[in-house]
Design a protein around this motif. Structure first.
Motif, mmCIF file in Angstrom:
data_model
loop_
_atom_site.group_PDB
_atom_site.id
_atom_site.type_symbol
_atom_site.label_atom_id
_atom_site.label_comp_id
_atom_site.label_asym_id
_atom_site.label_seq_id
_atom_site.Cartn_x
_atom_site.Cartn_y
_atom_site.Cartn_z
ATOM 1 N N LEU A 144 16.649 7.119 4.200
ATOM 2 C CA LEU A 144 15.996 8.496 4.466
ATOM 3 C C LEU A 144 14.703 8.734 3.597
ATOM 4 C CD1 LEU A 144 16.907 11.293 5.465
ATOM 5 C CD2 LEU A 144 18.076 11.927 3.339
ATOM 6 N N ARG A 145 14.567 8.068 2.691
ATOM 7 C CA ARG A 145 13.600 8.000 1.761
ATOM 8 C C ARG A 145 12.230 7.392 2.638
ATOM 9 N NH1 ARG A 145 16.369 7.524 -3.007
ATOM 10 N NH2 ARG A 145 16.177 5.391 -2.630
ATOM 11 N N ALA A 146 12.659 6.277 3.364
ATOM 12 C CA ALA A 146 11.649 5.506 4.075
ATOM 13 C C ALA A 146 10.936 6.581 5.065
ATOM 14 C CB ALA A 146 12.219 4.453 4.820
ATOM 15 N N VAL A 147 11.657 7.294 5.823
ATOM 16 C CA VAL A 147 11.132 8.176 6.589
ATOM 17 C C VAL A 147 10.363 9.241 5.917
ATOM 18 C CG1 VAL A 147 11.719 9.796 8.440
ATOM 19 C CG2 VAL A 147 13.070 8.020 8.347
ATOM 20 N N CYS A 148 10.558 9.767 4.731
ATOM 21 C CA CYS A 148 9.631 10.845 3.932
ATOM 22 C C CYS A 148 8.464 10.094 3.498
ATOM 23 C CB CYS A 148 10.522 11.247 2.789
ATOM 24 S SG CYS A 148 12.204 12.333 3.343
ATOM 25 N N ARG A 149 8.671 8.932 3.197
ATOM 26 C CA ARG A 149 7.505 8.026 2.594
ATOM 27 C C ARG A 149 6.428 7.872 3.959
ATOM 28 N NH1 ARG A 149 10.913 4.769 -0.501
ATOM 29 N NH2 ARG A 149 11.014 3.207 1.202
ATOM 30 N N LYS A 150 7.049 7.517 5.071
ATOM 31 C CA LYS A 150 5.831 7.436 6.314
ATOM 32 C C LYS A 150 5.512 8.616 6.401
ATOM 33 C CE LYS A 150 4.420 5.457 9.914
ATOM 34 N NZ LYS A 150 3.444 4.093 9.697
ATOM 35 N N HIS A 151 5.899 9.720 6.530
ATOM 36 C CA HIS A 151 5.236 11.117 6.458
ATOM 37 C C HIS A 151 4.043 11.242 5.473
ATOM 38 C CE1 HIS A 151 4.523 15.475 6.487
ATOM 39 N NE2 HIS A 151 4.626 15.459 5.305
ATOM 40 N N GLU A 152 4.449 10.902 4.425
ATOM 41 C CA GLU A 152 3.371 11.161 3.357
ATOM 42 C C GLU A 152 2.218 10.163 3.526
ATOM 43 O OE1 GLU A 152 6.107 12.089 -0.651
ATOM 44 O OE2 GLU A 152 5.494 9.812 -0.347
ATOM 45 N N LEU A 153 2.549 8.919 4.231
ATOM 46 C CA LEU A 153 1.493 8.066 4.503
ATOM 47 C C LEU A 153 0.721 8.472 5.578
ATOM 48 C CD1 LEU A 153 0.098 5.329 3.945
ATOM 49 C CD2 LEU A 153 1.559 4.375 5.521
ATOM 50 N N THR A 154 1.196 9.054 6.759
ATOM 51 C CA THR A 154 0.471 9.469 7.794
ATOM 52 C C THR A 154 -0.094 10.852 7.436
ATOM 53 O OG1 THR A 154 2.475 10.801 8.526
ATOM 54 C CG2 THR A 154 1.937 8.540 9.507
ATOM 55 N N GLN A 155 0.152 11.441 6.914
ATOM 56 C CA GLN A 155 -0.436 12.884 6.134
ATOM 57 C C GLN A 155 -1.459 12.332 5.430
ATOM 58 O OE1 GLN A 155 0.137 16.009 6.958
ATOM 59 N NE2 GLN A 155 -1.563 16.777 5.590
ATOM 60 N N PHE A 156 -1.280 11.557 4.510
ATOM 61 C CA PHE A 156 -2.460 10.936 3.604
ATOM 62 C C PHE A 156 -3.682 10.431 4.629
ATOM 63 C CE2 PHE A 156 -4.400 7.335 1.154
ATOM 64 C CZ PHE A 156 -4.921 8.062 0.009
ATOM 65 N N GLU A 157 -3.339 9.817 5.438
ATOM 66 C CA GLU A 157 -4.300 8.937 6.284
ATOM 67 C C GLU A 157 -4.976 9.970 7.187
ATOM 68 O OE1 GLU A 157 -1.929 6.535 8.498
ATOM 69 O OE2 GLU A 157 -2.189 4.402 7.237
ATOM 70 N N LEU A 158 -4.631 11.188 7.656
ATOM 71 C CA LEU A 158 -5.136 12.181 8.356
ATOM 72 C C LEU A 158 -6.010 13.041 7.320
ATOM 73 C CD1 LEU A 158 -5.377 14.346 10.507
ATOM 74 C CD2 LEU A 158 -3.415 15.576 9.794
ATOM 75 N N GLU A 159 -5.483 13.269 5.817
ATOM 76 C CA GLU A 159 -6.328 13.907 5.157
ATOM 77 C C GLU A 159 -7.624 13.012 4.641
ATOM 78 O OE1 GLU A 159 -2.801 16.134 2.750
ATOM 79 O OE2 GLU A 159 -4.043 14.776 1.667
ATOM 80 N N MET A 160 -7.413 11.656 4.597
ATOM 81 C CA MET A 160 -8.577 10.796 4.086
ATOM 82 C C MET A 160 -9.419 10.981 5.472
ATOM 83 S SD MET A 160 -8.297 9.894 1.249
ATOM 84 C CE MET A 160 -9.486 8.269 1.263
ATOM 85 N N ALA A 161 -9.089 10.722 6.755
ATOM 86 C CA ALA A 161 -10.087 10.667 8.102
ATOM 87 C C ALA A 161 -10.550 11.907 8.133
ATOM 88 C CB ALA A 161 -9.112 10.645 9.186
ATOM 89 N N SER A 162 -9.956 13.338 7.563
ATOM 90 C CA SER A 162 -10.818 14.472 7.697
ATOM 91 C C SER A 162 -11.692 14.643 6.654
ATOM 92 C CB SER A 162 -9.533 15.729 7.494
ATOM 93 O OG SER A 162 -8.716 15.501 8.403
ATOM 94 N N GLN A 163 -11.519 14.224 5.612
ATOM 95 C CA GLN A 163 -12.548 14.100 4.396
ATOM 96 C C GLN A 163 -13.670 13.352 4.696
ATOM 97 O OE1 GLN A 163 -10.628 13.336 0.551
ATOM 98 N NE2 GLN A 163 -12.553 12.866 -0.352
ATOM 99 N N ASP A 164 -13.429 12.002 5.304
ATOM 100 C CA ASP A 164 -14.608 11.261 5.658
ATOM 101 C C ASP A 164 -15.286 11.890 6.663
ATOM 102 O OD1 ASP A 164 -15.802 8.647 5.617
ATOM 103 O OD2 ASP A 164 -15.168 8.484 7.693
ATOM 104 N N LEU A 165 -14.710 12.748 7.777
ATOM 105 C CA LEU A 165 -15.278 13.236 8.730
ATOM 106 C C LEU A 165 -16.454 14.497 8.273
ATOM 107 C CD1 LEU A 165 -16.190 13.783 11.737
ATOM 108 C CD2 LEU A 165 -13.904 15.356 11.815
ATOM 109 N N ILE A 166 -15.861 15.005 7.475
ATOM 110 C CA ILE A 166 -16.649 16.137 6.539
ATOM 111 C C ILE A 166 -17.659 15.652 5.836
ATOM 112 C CG2 ILE A 166 -16.412 17.919 4.562
ATOM 113 C CD1 ILE A 166 -13.619 18.425 5.480
ATOM 114 N N SER A 167 -17.526 14.656 5.096
ATOM 115 C CA SER A 167 -18.690 14.046 4.554
ATOM 116 C C SER A 167 -19.658 13.439 5.355
ATOM 117 C CB SER A 167 -18.226 12.603 3.623
ATOM 118 O OG SER A 167 -19.090 11.798 3.212
ATOM 119 N N LYS A 168 -19.185 12.792 6.766
ATOM 120 C CA LYS A 168 -20.294 12.392 7.762
ATOM 121 C C LYS A 168 -21.104 13.550 8.014
ATOM 122 C CE LYS A 168 -19.564 7.905 7.974
ATOM 123 N NZ LYS A 168 -18.413 7.794 6.881
#
Length: 450
Positions: free
Chosen positions: A314-338
């Motif tokens: 169950l934790r593994a599924v929750c960690r995967k959500h954290e990772l996908t959400q974090f990658e989305l936030e990093m991609a969004s932040q990089d786009l804003i910077s560009k």
């Protein structure tokens, strides 16, 4: 109701549902399966989700066998293999009883299958395997992983794992699972050809995402906390049960002293002798009964251990959500910077401190050609960034949607299974106490006849 009974009930429900809807089983080609794929997660789907593998095939782990051989580094080792037997359900339904197809698998192959399922279906709470080495043992129980009793319990656990997976609406239709059950040779090569290992998230990345993600879904945070608490409570209960088993074993075996004393005493008594000897026999039987009682208890302990290990899934599924959400936030932040860099380059107004801005102030502005080249490059990077954000957004939304559906399925299964296991455990304890009362009632009758 046992797991097998639950599975049969599920299978019956599926068959009734299919007959009501007038649907026929659809077996897709490889091309059809690829068309159904979403982000590669359904590439190995064999048939429509409504029909599980357990509805088409009988599956059991029939026996375990100890073997010896050389390992990867050419060292002699002893290991256990498990016989998997399968039989098509249509043959059983037609009244035929063909010999089952069978093959042998090691525990490590079960581990490989589960690791593949975890990576391929990150939004699913993948059923756990039974323990590799005994945990929460009491003194009479062997911690040796080659102990016959432990191997037998593990055999039951491996069968339970296969039944769980084969009755899951998504996992059951995976081609690799089918190969695992039906192809003894070449199965590992087929698994590795999927490239699942390259898709596995590193532990460091997942840990980084856990501490740096800004806007995780609140439901997943709560579920992650719940999984921690579930694991804690289950482990505490198992430790308490192991302590009670230790004490209970000692108490029962000490009753054997009553039997010995009554039997020896009966030898010197004429009128009381028969009664004392009969009472001694009852005490001996009572002392010996604890072995069967605690063996039955281990069955319920293993059911609880399954949910102890489910907590990590169950934790593994929750960690995967954290990772996908974090990658989305990093991609969004990089786009804003560009985009900000593009605006600064276009207007010549630097809003934030940068090394490039300092260089321009010291050595003058760039030539128009250089500026145009940089603007063109930034435009291309922004387009790529926007696509990346869209992809990550879709990936994150799909993971949240699918994972939440499977978590609700898991919750219903968990509530039902644990309720049933705890009730049966309580019934067993009541029965054990009644047998103890009956033993002393019998001893009382013996004493009354003296």
């Amino acid at each position: 109701m046992t797991l097998c009974a639950c599975v049969l009930a599920h299978q019956t429900h599926q068959e009734e549902k299919m007959s009501e809807d007038g649907r026929e089983e659809l077996v897709g080609t490889d091309d059809d399966s690829e068309n159904m794929a979403v982000d590669g997660s359904l590439n190995n789907t064999m048939v429509e989700e409504g029909c599980t593998l357990l509805g088409r095939m009988e599956i059991c782990v029939a026996e375990a066998e100890k073997r010896s051989g050389k390992n990867a580094v050419n060292m002699q080792e002893t290991f256990t293999v498990y016989l998997i037997e399968t039989r098509p359900m249509d043959a059983v339904a037609d009244g035929r009883n063909p010999a089952p197809d069978s093959l042998w698998r090691r525990y490590s192959e079960f581990e490989l299958l589960r690791n593949y399922l975890i990576v391929t279906y990150p939004y699913i709470v993948v059923p756990p395997l039974p323990e590799k080495r005994a945990e929460f043992v009491w003194h009479k129980l062997s911690a040796d992983n080659m102990d016959p009793d432990f191997v037998e319990r593990r055999r039951v656990g491996l069968e339970n794992f296969l039944l769980r997976v084969a009755s899951h609406p998504v996992l059951s239709n995976d081609k690799i699972l089918y190969h695992f059950l039906t192809e003894e040779q070449g199965w590992k090569e087929v698994v590795y050809e999927t490239g699942f290992q390259a898709k596995a998230d590193s532990w460091l990345r997942a840990l980084s995402a856990t501490f740096r993600v800004r806007n995780p879904d609140k439901r997943f945070m709560e579920m992650k906390q719940y999984s921690d608490e579930l694991q804690s409570h289950a482990s505490q209960l198992l430790r308490a049960r192991a302590k009670v088993a230790d004490r209970l074993y000692g108490v029962y075996k000490v009753h054997g002293n009553y039997g010995r004393v009554f039997s020896e005493w009966s030898a010197i008594e004429r009128e009381m002798g028969d009664g004392l000897q009969s009472a001694g026999h009852h005490m001996d039987a009572y002392a010996a009964s604890i072995d069967d009682i605690l063996e039955e208890e281990e069955h319920y302990a293993d059911q609880l251990k399954e949910y102890l290990f489910y907590a990590e899934a169950l934790r593994a599924v929750c960690r995967k959500h954290e990772l996908t959400q974090f990658e989305l936030e990093m991609a969004s932040q990089d786009l804003i910077s560009k985009k900000q860099q593009r605006e600064e380059l276009a207007t010549g107004i630097v809003r934030t401190f940068s090394f490039k801005g300092m260089t321009n102030k010291l050595f003058g502005q760039e030539a128009p050609e250089q500026r145009e080249a940089r603007l063109k490059l930034l435009e291309e990077l922004i387009v790529e960034g926007e696509e990346a954000v869209k992809e990550k957004t879709v990936e994150c939304e799909e993971h949240v949607e699918r994972a939440w559906v499977d978590m609700q399925r898991f919750k219903e299964q968990k509530d039902k299974d644990l309720r049933e296991a705890l009730i049966n455990f309580a019934v067993m304890q009541i029965s054990m106490c009644k047998k103890g009362i009956q033993v002393w009632s019998n001893a009382k009758e013996c004493f009354l006849k003296m």
